[in-house]
Structures are given as C-alpha cells and as structure tokens.
Design a protein around this motif. Structure first.
Motif, PDB file in Angstrom:
ATOM      1  N   PHE A 118     100.228   4.536 -44.020  1.00  0.00           N
ATOM      2  CA  PHE A 118     100.477   5.658 -44.919  1.00  0.00           C
ATOM      3  C   PHE A 118      99.328   5.874 -45.902  1.00  0.00           C
ATOM      4  CE2 PHE A 118     102.448   7.641 -48.705  1.00  0.00           C
ATOM      5  CZ  PHE A 118     102.931   8.794 -48.108  1.00  0.00           C
ATOM      6  N   GLY A 119      98.663   4.781 -46.294  1.00  0.00           N
ATOM      7  CA  GLY A 119      97.555   4.920 -47.234  1.00  0.00           C
ATOM      8  C   GLY A 119      96.439   5.805 -46.716  1.00  0.00           C
ATOM      9  N   PHE A 120      96.318   5.895 -45.381  1.00  0.00           N
ATOM     10  CA  PHE A 120      95.276   6.745 -44.816  1.00  0.00           C
ATOM     11  C   PHE A 120      95.513   8.214 -45.137  1.00  0.00           C
ATOM     12  CE2 PHE A 120      92.640   4.224 -41.719  1.00  0.00           C
ATOM     13  CZ  PHE A 120      91.452   4.833 -42.048  1.00  0.00           C
ATOM     14  N   LEU A 121      96.750   8.597 -45.400  1.00  0.00           N
ATOM     15  CA  LEU A 121      97.026   9.970 -45.823  1.00  0.00           C
ATOM     16  C   LEU A 121      96.256  10.284 -47.102  1.00  0.00           C
ATOM     17  CD1 LEU A 121     100.340  11.875 -45.775  1.00  0.00           C
ATOM     18  CD2 LEU A 121      99.115  11.719 -47.933  1.00  0.00           C
ATOM     19  N   GLY A 122      96.295   9.361 -48.064  1.00  0.00           N
ATOM     20  CA  GLY A 122      95.577   9.572 -49.314  1.00  0.00           C
ATOM     21  C   GLY A 122      94.074   9.501 -49.141  1.00  0.00           C
ATOM     22  N   ILE A 123      93.605   8.524 -48.335  1.00  0.00           N
ATOM     23  CA  ILE A 123      92.171   8.402 -48.093  1.00  0.00           C
ATOM     24  C   ILE A 123      91.618   9.695 -47.505  1.00  0.00           C
ATOM     25  CG2 ILE A 123      90.459   7.236 -46.640  1.00  0.00           C
ATOM     26  CD1 ILE A 123      92.055   4.655 -47.023  1.00  0.00           C
ATOM     27  N   GLN A 124      92.394  10.308 -46.626  1.00  0.00           N
ATOM     28  CA  GLN A 124      91.896  11.511 -45.984  1.00  0.00           C
ATOM     29  C   GLN A 124      91.883  12.712 -46.923  1.00  0.00           C
ATOM     30  OE1 GLN A 124      90.522  10.875 -43.183  1.00  0.00           O
ATOM     31  NE2 GLN A 124      89.658  12.925 -43.027  1.00  0.00           N
ATOM     32  N   PHE A 125      92.719  12.695 -47.978  1.00  0.00           N
ATOM     33  CA  PHE A 125      92.568  13.715 -49.017  1.00  0.00           C
ATOM     34  C   PHE A 125      91.143  13.662 -49.573  1.00  0.00           C
ATOM     35  CE2 PHE A 125      96.954  14.689 -48.941  1.00  0.00           C
ATOM     36  CZ  PHE A 125      97.190  15.760 -49.802  1.00  0.00           C
TER      37      PHE A 125
END
Length: 447
Positions: A3-10
């Motif tokens: 799920f953290g990759f969602l934020g990284i991709q922002f």
C-alpha cells in the motif's frame, strides 16, 4: 505490504509529470531539460544499492528490516514535495529535485525487497503485480492533481514568469501529505520475519559493517550478477531509456507539436501541460488494470513472451504521438504505454527474484537499479543533443526514438533465462512449495 507504493507514486507522478514544466517556468531551454533531469538517475545510482545493502543488514524487533527505511524516506520525501513549489530559480529547482529524488529512493528500494522477503516464489508474480496495481492507482490520482485543482477546484494554472502556478503548488502539497500517510500505513501494519539464524546474521553484519563497505560491495556486485540478472539488465536498459525520454520530453513535445506554443506564461501552454498530466494518469490507470491480468497472460504464454507483447504495445504508443494532432487521441497512445509500464514494474522483478539468494535480496535489487539509472544518465547527456542537432528541435521525434528503444527491449527479453517459470501452479500447498523451492535450488546455483 504494497500500500505504501500508492503514496510513493504520488511523489513520482508529480515529479515525472511536472519537473520539465517547472524547469521551463524557471527559464530552462528545451535542449537543456535532459541534463537538468540528471539528478534522478544519479541519486538512484548512489542511493538504491546502498540502501538495499544496509537494509539487508538491519534488524529491529520492533521495526523489522525494511520498514525503518520506508519511514525515513517518507518523512524526507514528503517535506521535499511541500518545499518544491516554492523554488524561485532554476538552480533551486534542480537542487530540490536532487533532494526529492534521493528521499523517494530511500523509501522505494526496500519495497521491492520486501515482496521478495515475504512471498514464496510461486506468489511473486502476483505480488509484484499487486504492487504495480497500487503504483497505478497512486500515479493516476497524483498525475491528475494539477488538472483537478485547475478544472474542478478552480485554482489558477497560470502565474507570472518565474513563478509556480497555484494549482501546481497545491498539487505538490497534497502529494506530500498522501505520501507520508500511505507509507506510514505499511510501516505500522506489516509484519516482517526475523533472520532464521540470528547469530549468523549478527556475525555477517559485523563482518561487512560500514557505509563505505556498502558502497564498495554495491558497485562490485555488477561483476558478480547471476546470469538471469545480466540478461535482464540489458532489457531494463532499453526500456528505461524509452521511459525517460517520455518523462523529459512529453511536455515540450505535446505543447509545441500539438498545442503549437512554447510560451510558459500562456494559457494554451499550461492547458497542454495539464493535459500531459491527464495522459500520464491514463497510462498509469491502464497499468493498474493490466497488472492484474499479467499473471494470467504469463501462465498462458510465459513471462518472457508477456513482457515482449507489453513492451511492443508501449513502443508503438510512443511512436504514435508523432502522428497525432488531436489531444484526445493521445489517450489512445497512453493505453499502449500503460500496458508496457505494468510489465516493466513487475515482470522483470518477478523473474529476477527467483534467481537471487534470499540473504542478498535487497542488495541485488539495489544493484539491479543500476540498469534503470544508467540509461537515464545516458538520456540526460544525449537526448538534448539528439533533440536539437539531429531532430531539429522537434521533441516529438525524441519520443519516436524512445518508442523504438522500448520495442528493442521487448525483443531482448526473449533471450532471458527464467529459472522460475510462472506456468507452474499458483495453488501449491506449503509442502509442495518447499519441494518446488528445493528443486529450484538444485537446478539453479544462484538460488
């Protein structure tokens, strides 16, 4: 765990979709854009292998192995995203890109290793595919943020020369907040497993401790790469050369080739730059959906053939931009790019994970990043020359060059040795999975 990759991709979506726009706003010439982007590959070259090396040698009963790096990177990257829209000179924008990209790399690299740590080999393609799904969702919304603030929330998307438009400022603020929250979710909800033999782990950590030892080991790892990793390195080189050409030159290509303006203070230029973000959101949305289908396609064919099909679709999508004059038709081009992006973010890592020793997963994932950043560095020092001297300033032709590079990388995938073919069953029992792992170890000395 993903799920953290969602934020990284922002963070990456805002960077990839808007840094050329910010550089041009600060007065950069089009043929100098590629060189200004050199921060991204350089920081990846230095940061990712070292972070992978250090995370392999980290263990905390409370924080685990990879999660401390997630958290540190998230704090720094979030602050960088909030500060970026306040730059007032070209050198400040370039410097902030160095800081922002370094911080994103600190939190991003261990996410790849985390999937390799926690999932058995027969689940890795699905694991990396699901990671790509979150990357796609985060990138869709992150890419759309400037458009949302302009067209839905009615913030101005124009500003005086040398200033960042309000809509872009608030897009970066939002990205910084979401980045931290999403990564923190993974940090506080994911469980990592301790080393099997703690005494051996501590002895190895003492033997190889030290930052400079990590630097030396990271660069020495190029010479010791397993065969599959060497073959995938060439594939990565040409696919990421294509991606970097798109991220650098999509904004100037679309604004000049389709909107017919290079005036960064004009309404028409900023409409075109906002549409670039919409296009990027489309390819990321397509990648999120395509990622869910990749395991099924790979079972029906193979991971190598799947990657070839996807990269060919992406290459044709980039080439088609040269022949388009209607901005709406760019969304069709982005479908092909999105299919390629889904595969680039998952298939090579799934093939690689099966060829790596488990105690060096983070280290080799970091070394593998060299073959993402080296083509980016090459792009940074050569694409400006090609755009100005070879293509006569027509940056749309630079995207055609990127498309050809992507198709070549797909063809090179066919020579990769995939020791852990996805066509084996995905529903193995624990006992069957252990037997399968043992057979891989017998067949492949790199495992």
């Amino acid at each position: 765990m993903s799920f953290g990759f969602l934020g990284i991709q922002f963070g990456f979506a805002l960077q990839n979709g808007n840094m050329s726009r910010i550089f041009e706003t600060m007065g950069a010439q089009e043929d100098k854009l590629a060189f200004l982007w050199i921060a991204a590959p350089t920081t990846g070259l230095l940061v990712q292998p070292i972070i992978g090396y250090l995370s392999d040698r980290t263990w905390s009963p409370r924080w685990g192995r990879r999660r401390p790096f997630f958290l540190i990177g998230a704090i720094l990257a979030s602050l960088a995203l909030i500060v970026m829209p306040h730059v007032s000179a070209l050198w400040m924008a370039a410097g902030m890109l160095w800081i922002m990209d370094s911080s994103i790399n600190i939190s991003m690299e261990p996410f790849r290793a985390l999937v390799g740590d926690l999932l058995p080999s027969n689940q890795r393609t699905a694991g990396f595919g699901f990671q790509t799904f979150f990357i796609g969702i985060g990138a869709v919304v992150g890419s759309l943020l400037p458009y949302i603030y302009t067209n839905w929330l009615h913030f101005s998307n124009v500003a005086p020369a040398g200033q960042i438009a309000p809509s872009l400022k608030y897009a970066f603020y939002t990205g910084g907040i979401v980045y931290f929250i999403a990564v923190a979710w993974t940090v506080f909800t994911t469980k990592e497993y301790p080393p099997v033999d703690m005494a051996e782990f501590e002895a190895e950590k003492r033997r190889t401790a030290g930052f400079w030892n990590g630097v030396k080991e990271s660069f020495a790892g190029i010479a010791d790469m397993p065969r599959t990793m060497r073959q995938l390195a060439v594939v990565q080189f040409f696919s990421w050369l294509a991606l970097f050409s798109m991220w650098i030159y999509a904004t100037p290509a679309i604004t000049s080739h389709i909107y017919h303006t290079s005036d960064t203070t004009s309404k028409l230029y900023n409409e075109g730059a906002d549409w670039v973000n919409v296009c990027f959101s489309v390819y990321n949305g397509v990648s999120a959906l395509a990622a869910l289908a990749l395991p099924a396609v790979a079972r029906a064919t193979s991971r190598r053939v799947t990657h070839l099909i996807c990269l060919t679709a992406g290459g044709l999508g980039l080439i088609s931009i040269y022949f388009i004059q209607n901005p709406q038709m760019l969304l069709v081009s982005m479908i092909g790019v999105g299919i390629a992006w889904a595969s680039i973010l998952s298939i090579p890592y799934a093939m690689l994970a099966g060829a790596l020793p488990s105690n060096k997963m983070g280290y080799y994932m970091g070394v593998f990043n060299f073959f993402i950043v080296l083509p980016q560095m090459l792009a940074s020092v050569t694409l400006g020359f090609f755009t100005k001297q070879v293509f006569g300033g027509n940056s749309a032709l630079t995207l055609v060059l990127g498309g050809c590079s992507m198709i070549l990388s797909g063809l090179l995938t066919l020579r990769v040795h995939d020791a852990d073919d996805i066509r084996l069953p995905n529903n193995l029992t624990p006992a069957e999975n252990l037997a399968y792992e043992a057979s891989l170890a017998d067949a492949n000395p790199n495992v």
